[in-house]
Design an enzyme around this catalytic site. Structure first.
Site, PDB file in Angstrom:
ATOM      1  N   TRP A 113     -13.302  46.975  35.283  1.00  0.00           N
ATOM      2  CA  TRP A 113     -13.122  45.892  36.249  1.00  0.00           C
ATOM      3  C   TRP A 113     -14.463  45.315  36.670  1.00  0.00           C
ATOM      4  CZ3 TRP A 113      -8.689  43.970  35.690  1.00  0.00           C
ATOM      5  CH2 TRP A 113      -7.544  44.760  35.545  1.00  0.00           C
ATOM      6  N   ASP A 151     -15.012  45.135  45.281  1.00  0.00           N
ATOM      7  CA  ASP A 151     -13.639  45.045  44.781  1.00  0.00           C
ATOM      8  C   ASP A 151     -12.967  46.359  45.180  1.00  0.00           C
ATOM      9  OD1 ASP A 151     -11.275  45.054  43.390  1.00  0.00           O
ATOM     10  OD2 ASP A 151     -12.178  44.770  41.398  1.00  0.00           O
ATOM     11  N   LYS A 158      -1.683  47.703  44.625  1.00  0.00           N
ATOM     12  CA  LYS A 158      -1.914  49.144  44.498  1.00  0.00           C
ATOM     13  C   LYS A 158      -1.679  49.854  45.825  1.00  0.00           C
ATOM     14  CE  LYS A 158      -4.223  47.910  40.531  1.00  0.00           C
ATOM     15  NZ  LYS A 158      -5.244  46.971  40.077  1.00  0.00           N
TER      16      LYS A 158
HETATM   17  C1  LIG Z   1      -5.926  46.156  39.286  1.00  0.00           C
HETATM   18  C2  LIG Z   1      -7.337  45.860  39.519  1.00  0.00           C
HETATM   19  C3  LIG Z   1      -7.866  44.574  39.311  1.00  0.00           C
HETATM   20  C4  LIG Z   1      -7.038  43.431  38.760  1.00  0.00           C
HETATM   21  O1  LIG Z   1      -6.164  42.966  39.689  1.00  0.00           O
HETATM   22  P1  LIG Z   1      -5.256  41.665  39.407  1.00  0.00           P
HETATM   23  O2  LIG Z   1      -4.631  41.483  40.749  1.00  0.00           O
HETATM   24  O3  LIG Z   1      -4.310  42.045  38.325  1.00  0.00           O
HETATM   25  O4  LIG Z   1      -6.143  40.555  39.022  1.00  0.00           O
HETATM   26  C5  LIG Z   1      -9.187  44.361  39.619  1.00  0.00           C
HETATM   27  N1  LIG Z   1      -9.964  45.339  40.106  1.00  0.00           N
HETATM   28  C6  LIG Z   1      -9.502  46.591  40.294  1.00  0.00           C
HETATM   29  C7  LIG Z   1     -10.414  47.641  40.825  1.00  0.00           C
HETATM   30  C8  LIG Z   1      -8.176  46.881  40.005  1.00  0.00           C
HETATM   31  O5  LIG Z   1      -7.707  48.123  40.210  1.00  0.00           O
END
Ligand SMILES: *Cc1c(COP(=O)(O)O)cnc(C)c1O
Length: 358
Positions: free
Chosen positions: A102, A171, A195
């Site tokens: 990511w 993030d 999540k």
């Molecule tokens: C799942 C995830 C993403 C991607 O998220 P989307 O909402 O599908 O764009 C980005 N960063 C992390 C750390 C993730 O776990």
């Protein structure tokens, strides 16, 4: 009805109480005679949902007044672009710590927006650990430092956040709300909800107001954070039902006793699985180095690919869902976000022990 033993990485398990609450009001929300999905986003009924979600989040994470809470769409992936578009200045550099796929994707988008540099990376060792930062390497040209607080795919997590004088951007898609946070350490936090916060469809951004004072009129309106800040995230139609579920999840966190209680529970939950791994005499091998282990995504492999395949197929037969590792690393992964109950994790632990002995 039998609910699955859900260890999905995302979208992931939601608290059962939240689903029941949403079900109860699905046809008639607040005596409106309508579902939340059918309300105008400018109505009083919806306003209470929107403001409630914001207030709950502010309350739970202790978000100071000089930060905005924004609701966006486009997932965390759109934030990979919006962060540099909004924060990376013309003569500035976006600093990135690479700790997994990511963060690589975040960097890829930033490169399209301006100048970047990789401050540290653990790619060479297949992202088994969180990189050590040499903070002296952050120069005056830094617009921000970007980190990924929890690496969903590799199962690693920052245990402590770096103390930096430049805006720290994180993030936190897969670990926001897993423990208390000192928001003041951050310039901007973003998280796709699917999540730990709710369903997919809404992305939460927490941003320091002073970072939004640049003239960014050249940006497309919908890619400018100021649009969301100035219009209370209601410039266009927000994902109303996702925000409603976010509010219910936040109500649930509070009813469980708040974030401290959730954090203790998360540590206890993770320990159950890591203990099985550590006491398995090498049968289960954790991907993450011990000092970088995630308490949200537990990644492990078995002695051979055949063993892994057998483990996954037997687990599936017994009702466990979502234990396959991400396609880029293989092996197994148990995602144990806030909503995954301890008893399901104990069932998985028992299964792992009995599979090993068989
Ligand atoms: C799942 C995830 C993403 C991607 O998220 P989307 O909402 O599908 O764009 C980005 N960063 C992390 C750390 C993730 O776990």
């Amino acid at each position: 009805m039998k609910r699955a033993l859900n260890f999905n990485a995302g979208p992931a398990a939601l608290p059962e109480a939240v689903l029941q609450e949403a079900q109860k009001h699905l046809l008639n929300f607040n005596n409106s005679g309508m579902s939340v999905m059918e309300l105008s986003h400018r109505s009083k009924d919806y306003e209470a949902v929107h403001e409630g979600a914001k207030a709950n989040l502010r309350n739970i994470l202790n978000i100071p007044d000089d930060y905005e809470v924004l609701f966006l769409q486009g997932g965390a992936s759109l934030q990979f672009s919006m962060v540099p578009m909004n924060l990376l200045t013309e003569d500035g550099v976006g600093y990135y710590a690479l700790s997994g796929s990511w963060s690589e994707k975040a960097l890829k988008e930033a490169k399209k927006a301006g100048r970047t540099t990789v401050l540290a990376s653990t790619k060479e060792e297949n992202y088994k650990s969180i990189p050590t930062l040499n903070l002296d390497e952050i120069k005056d040209d830094a617009s921000y430092l970007h980190i990924t607080s929890n690496n969903t795919i590799y199962g690693t997590q920052w245990q402590e956040f770096p103390e930096v004088s430049v805006p720290l951007v994180a993030d936190m898609s897969s670990d926001i709300l897993c423990k208390p946070l000192n928001i003041e350490k951050f310039g901007l936090i973003y998280a796709g909800a699917q999540k730990n916060l709710g369903p997919s469809g809404v992305t939460v951004v927490i941003v320091k107001k002073s970072l939004l004072d640049r003239n960014l009129d050249h940006l497309p309106t919908m890619l400018n954070y100021q649009t969301y800040a100035k219009n209370n995230s209601l410039y266009n139609t927000p994902p109303t039902f996702a925000i409603y579920l976010l509010k219910l999840v936040l109500d649930w966190v509070q009813s469980e006793g708040g974030i401290e209680v959730i954090a203790n529970r998360n540590n206890q939950k993770a320990k159950v699985l890591y203990d099985v791994i550590d006491e398995s005499e090498g049968f289960y091998k954790g991907h993450a180095e011990k000092d970088s282990r995630s308490n949200m995504n537990v990644t492990f492999t078995l002695p051979s690919d055949e063993d892994t395949a057998k483990f996954l197929s037997t687990a599936k037969e017994q009702g466990f869902v979502g234990l396959n590792g991400h396609r880029s690393v293989g092996g197994c992964r148990a995602s144990i976000y806030n909503a995954v109950p301890l008893e399901n994790i104990e069932k998985l632990a028992e299964f792992m022990k009995s599979f090993k002995s068989k």
